[in-house]
Structures are given as C-alpha cells and as structure tokens.
Design a protein around this motif. Structure first.
Motif, PDB file in Angstrom:
ATOM      1  N   TRP A   1      31.956   8.319  14.656  1.00  0.00           N
ATOM      2  CA  TRP A   1      30.934   7.336  14.285  1.00  0.00           C
ATOM      3  C   TRP A   1      30.114   7.787  13.091  1.00  0.00           C
ATOM      4  O   TRP A   1      29.746   6.965  12.247  1.00  0.00           O
ATOM      5  CB  TRP A   1      30.039   7.067  15.490  1.00  0.00           C
ATOM      6  N   PHE A   2      29.827   9.075  12.997  1.00  0.00           N
ATOM      7  CA  PHE A   2      28.975   9.541  11.901  1.00  0.00           C
ATOM      8  C   PHE A   2      29.729   9.693  10.589  1.00  0.00           C
ATOM      9  O   PHE A   2      29.109   9.853   9.534  1.00  0.00           O
ATOM     10  CB  PHE A   2      28.280  10.851  12.292  1.00  0.00           C
ATOM     11  N   LEU A   3      31.047   9.656  10.629  1.00  0.00           N
ATOM     12  CA  LEU A   3      31.840   9.591   9.410  1.00  0.00           C
ATOM     13  C   LEU A   3      32.396   8.185   9.180  1.00  0.00           C
ATOM     14  O   LEU A   3      32.417   7.692   8.049  1.00  0.00           O
ATOM     15  CB  LEU A   3      32.995  10.600   9.472  1.00  0.00           C
ATOM     16  N   GLY A   4      32.830   7.557  10.271  1.00  0.00           N
ATOM     17  CA  GLY A   4      33.436   6.238  10.143  1.00  0.00           C
ATOM     18  C   GLY A   4      32.456   5.156   9.724  1.00  0.00           C
ATOM     19  O   GLY A   4      32.789   4.277   8.903  1.00  0.00           O
ATOM     20  N   THR A   5      31.235   5.193  10.269  1.00  0.00           N
ATOM     21  CA  THR A   5      30.257   4.162   9.922  1.00  0.00           C
ATOM     22  C   THR A   5      29.849   4.227   8.450  1.00  0.00           C
ATOM     23  O   THR A   5      29.870   3.201   7.754  1.00  0.00           O
ATOM     24  CB  THR A   5      29.023   4.271  10.838  1.00  0.00           C
ATOM     25  N   PRO A   6      29.478   5.400   7.900  1.00  0.00           N
ATOM     26  CA  PRO A   6      29.194   5.450   6.467  1.00  0.00           C
ATOM     27  C   PRO A   6      30.398   5.070   5.607  1.00  0.00           C
ATOM     28  O   PRO A   6      30.244   4.429   4.554  1.00  0.00           O
ATOM     29  CB  PRO A   6      28.795   6.916   6.227  1.00  0.00           C
ATOM     30  N   LEU A   7      31.606   5.466   6.037  1.00  0.00           N
ATOM     31  CA  LEU A   7      32.798   5.101   5.278  1.00  0.00           C
ATOM     32  C   LEU A   7      32.973   3.589   5.246  1.00  0.00           C
ATOM     33  O   LEU A   7      33.317   3.009   4.197  1.00  0.00           O
ATOM     34  CB  LEU A   7      34.030   5.764   5.893  1.00  0.00           C
ATOM     35  N   LEU A   8      32.729   2.919   6.375  1.00  0.00           N
ATOM     36  CA  LEU A   8      32.821   1.464   6.415  1.00  0.00           C
ATOM     37  C   LEU A   8      31.817   0.830   5.452  1.00  0.00           C
ATOM     38  O   LEU A   8      32.158  -0.098   4.704  1.00  0.00           O
ATOM     39  CB  LEU A   8      32.580   0.957   7.833  1.00  0.00           C
ATOM     40  N   PHE A   9      30.598   1.335   5.451  1.00  0.00           N
ATOM     41  CA  PHE A   9      29.596   0.776   4.543  1.00  0.00           C
ATOM     42  C   PHE A   9      29.941   1.063   3.079  1.00  0.00           C
ATOM     43  O   PHE A   9      29.596   0.270   2.192  1.00  0.00           O
ATOM     44  CB  PHE A   9      28.211   1.312   4.889  1.00  0.00           C
ATOM     45  N   ALA A  10      30.597   2.174   2.812  1.00  0.00           N
ATOM     46  CA  ALA A  10      31.043   2.454   1.444  1.00  0.00           C
ATOM     47  C   ALA A  10      32.089   1.433   0.997  1.00  0.00           C
ATOM     48  O   ALA A  10      32.052   0.935  -0.143  1.00  0.00           O
ATOM     49  CB  ALA A  10      31.616   3.875   1.357  1.00  0.00           C
ATOM     50  N   VAL A  11      33.014   1.092   1.907  1.00  0.00           N
ATOM     51  CA  VAL A  11      34.019   0.063   1.594  1.00  0.00           C
ATOM     52  C   VAL A  11      33.335  -1.291   1.370  1.00  0.00           C
ATOM     53  O   VAL A  11      33.684  -2.034   0.434  1.00  0.00           O
ATOM     54  CB  VAL A  11      35.057  -0.029   2.735  1.00  0.00           C
ATOM     55  N   ILE A  12      32.361  -1.615   2.220  1.00  0.00           N
ATOM     56  CA  ILE A  12      31.633  -2.876   2.071  1.00  0.00           C
ATOM     57  C   ILE A  12      30.883  -2.911   0.739  1.00  0.00           C
ATOM     58  O   ILE A  12      30.847  -3.943   0.052  1.00  0.00           O
ATOM     59  CB  ILE A  12      30.665  -3.062   3.257  1.00  0.00           C
ATOM     60  N   ALA A  13      30.289  -1.766   0.344  1.00  0.00           N
ATOM     61  CA  ALA A  13      29.571  -1.701  -0.934  1.00  0.00           C
ATOM     62  C   ALA A  13      30.521  -1.967  -2.102  1.00  0.00           C
ATOM     63  O   ALA A  13      30.191  -2.726  -3.027  1.00  0.00           O
ATOM     64  CB  ALA A  13      28.910  -0.337  -1.088  1.00  0.00           C
ATOM     65  N   LEU A  14      31.699  -1.341  -2.068  1.00  0.00           N
ATOM     66  CA  LEU A  14      32.683  -1.572  -3.137  1.00  0.00           C
ATOM     67  C   LEU A  14      33.133  -3.026  -3.158  1.00  0.00           C
ATOM     68  O   LEU A  14      33.323  -3.615  -4.232  1.00  0.00           O
ATOM     69  CB  LEU A  14      33.890  -0.651  -2.937  1.00  0.00           C
ATOM     70  N   TRP A  15      33.290  -3.624  -1.982  1.00  0.00           N
ATOM     71  CA  TRP A  15      33.716  -5.017  -1.880  1.00  0.00           C
ATOM     72  C   TRP A  15      32.695  -5.957  -2.512  1.00  0.00           C
ATOM     73  O   TRP A  15      33.042  -6.824  -3.326  1.00  0.00           O
ATOM     74  CB  TRP A  15      33.941  -5.361  -0.414  1.00  0.00           C
ATOM     75  N   TYR A  16      31.433  -5.767  -2.175  1.00  0.00           N
ATOM     76  CA  TYR A  16      30.403  -6.648  -2.713  1.00  0.00           C
ATOM     77  C   TYR A  16      30.165  -6.392  -4.200  1.00  0.00           C
ATOM     78  O   TYR A  16      29.814  -7.322  -4.946  1.00  0.00           O
ATOM     79  CB  TYR A  16      29.108  -6.496  -1.925  1.00  0.00           C
TER      80      TYR A  16
END
Length: 244
Positions: A83-98
């Motif tokens: 969770w502490f690696l996966g959650t930030p990684l997910l938000f990084a992907v979302i940031a790149l997407w937006y």
C-alpha cells in the motif's frame, strides 16, 4: 416572424447544449483511467491474504490490518509495502494521465487534492500504527461489538481519495463508489472474524437476533468494492468515445 425567431432561439439553445456536453465530455472524459486504477489496486491486494478465496479452519490475523481487511496476511510487512508503494505509484500514473490530457485537450482537473487526501490519510495511519506485529485486540471480536481500532486500514485512504476525485471530476458515480468502499470497510474492519453480521441484521429478516457470519472471503469483498469503480470506468469510457 415570431415563429422564425422561436425556431432560431431553439436552434441556438440546442447548439449551446451540444457545446456544453462536448466541453464536459472533454474535461471529464478521462475519469475512466483513475477509476480503473483504483479498482485494479483493490483487486490486486487480494494476493496479500493467505487464504483469499477459501475458508481455513483457523485464522491468525495481525493487527493493524495492513492488507486491508481483518484476515490472515501472507506477510504484514509485504502488505505494508504494497500500500505504501502501490498507492503513490497509482497517483503518479494518474498525475501523468491528467498532465497528458491537459496538453491534448487544454483542460485541467483538480486531481492533486485527491492525491493529497489519499496520501495524507495513509501517512497518518503509518504514524498511528507503524508496522503491525500484534494479535487482534480482544475488543475486536464480533461478540463484543464494533471496535474502531480496526479502521487503521489502508482501504479508507483509498476511499477518501476516490470521493475527492469524484468531486473534482463532477462524477456522482465516483463519489458513490468511494462511499461504498468506505461503508464496506467500516463494516468489515470493526469486527473479527471477517463478515460478522450484528444481531439486528438477523432480526430484520425474522431471525433470533443472535447475528451471523457471511462465508465470503477477502477476494470476494475486494471485488465487491471494485465493482462500482469498474462500472464508472466502463460508462465514462463509453461516453468519452461516443461520436461527437
């Protein structure tokens, strides 16, 4: 003349309606990827449980529930890292997407507040609980009623982030999905073992009021949590690809 003016006004209003729909679709047509990402993270977390689909004879659960749900984990440290690696990684992907959508369509969505909410609550949980090493608290067993220490779970930061992103995307579906995840988490994580039904639920269906236990396992509940997100992703993607 009056009829002609009325027709022109109706045509203008219809054109404005189409423009508004097109602008909304352009601005919020990308919600499907974050919704899908949240759903994938939820379902992938099923691998953190020792018995994700089958019911064992006994359960040795460690508290806090860093896997997410009150059940036996393969490794509490692995759950913590997931969770502490996966959650930030997910938000990084979302940031790149937006960022990509902003360059392509010239529109911006207030996604950073959702990331700040999810990561902020997750860090707060780390401060409160740290890496889990203890047994389930005595007060968390189903016979003793709700025990709010069970809410030290990484599922709640995820739910909060989904709700905030839904507000930013003007998506009732995302807001509802976040509330659904939070509600299931609050029910499942405030009693032990997993899926305990309080006495009042059996009274509602004409039972004795002794409560009960659902036979579902962690993977089943995680899929139930993810289903609204998958529906939102499918509907949003279909709407975004609809001919203009």
């Amino acid at each position: 003349m009056v009829q002609g003016n009325a027709d022109d006004a109706a045509t203008t209003l219809a054109a404005l309606g189409r423009l508004r729909e097109r602008a909304h679709r352009r601005a919020h047509g990308g919600a499907w990827l974050p919704a899908l990402g949240f759903a994938v993270l939820l379902v992938a977390s099923a691998a953190l449980y020792r018995h994700p689909l089958t019911r064992p004879y006994s359960i040795d659960a460690k508290h806090p529930f860093w896997a997410g749900l009150p059940d036996e984990q393969v490794s509490p440290v692995a759950s913590y890292l997931f969770w502490f690696l996966g959650t930030p990684l997910l938000f990084a992907v979302i940031a790149l997407w937006y960022a990509w959508r902003a360059r392509r369509h010239g529109v911006r969505v207030g996604w950073p507040l959702a990331a700040a909410t999810g990561l902020g609550v997750l860090v707060l949980l780390a401060v409160l609980a740290a890496v889990p090493v203890g047994p389930v608290p005595d007060g968390l067993v189903s016979a003793s009623g709700p025990h709010w220490a069970g809410l030290l779970t990484p599922l709640l930061p995820l739910a909060a982030a989904v709700i905030v992103l839904g507000r930013a995307e003007h998506s009732r579906g995302l807001v509802a999905a976040g509330i659904w995840i939070a509600a299931l988490t609050a029910w499942l994580c405030t009693s032990f073992p997993l899926g305990h039904l309080p006495g009042w639920t059996s009274v509602l269906i004409g039972g004795s009021g002794a409560g009960g236990q659902l036979s579902l396992r962690p993977a089943h509940y995680l899929v139930l949590m993810a289903l609204p997100l998958l529906v939102v992703a499918a509907v949003n993607l279909a709407t975004a690809r609809r001919p203009r």
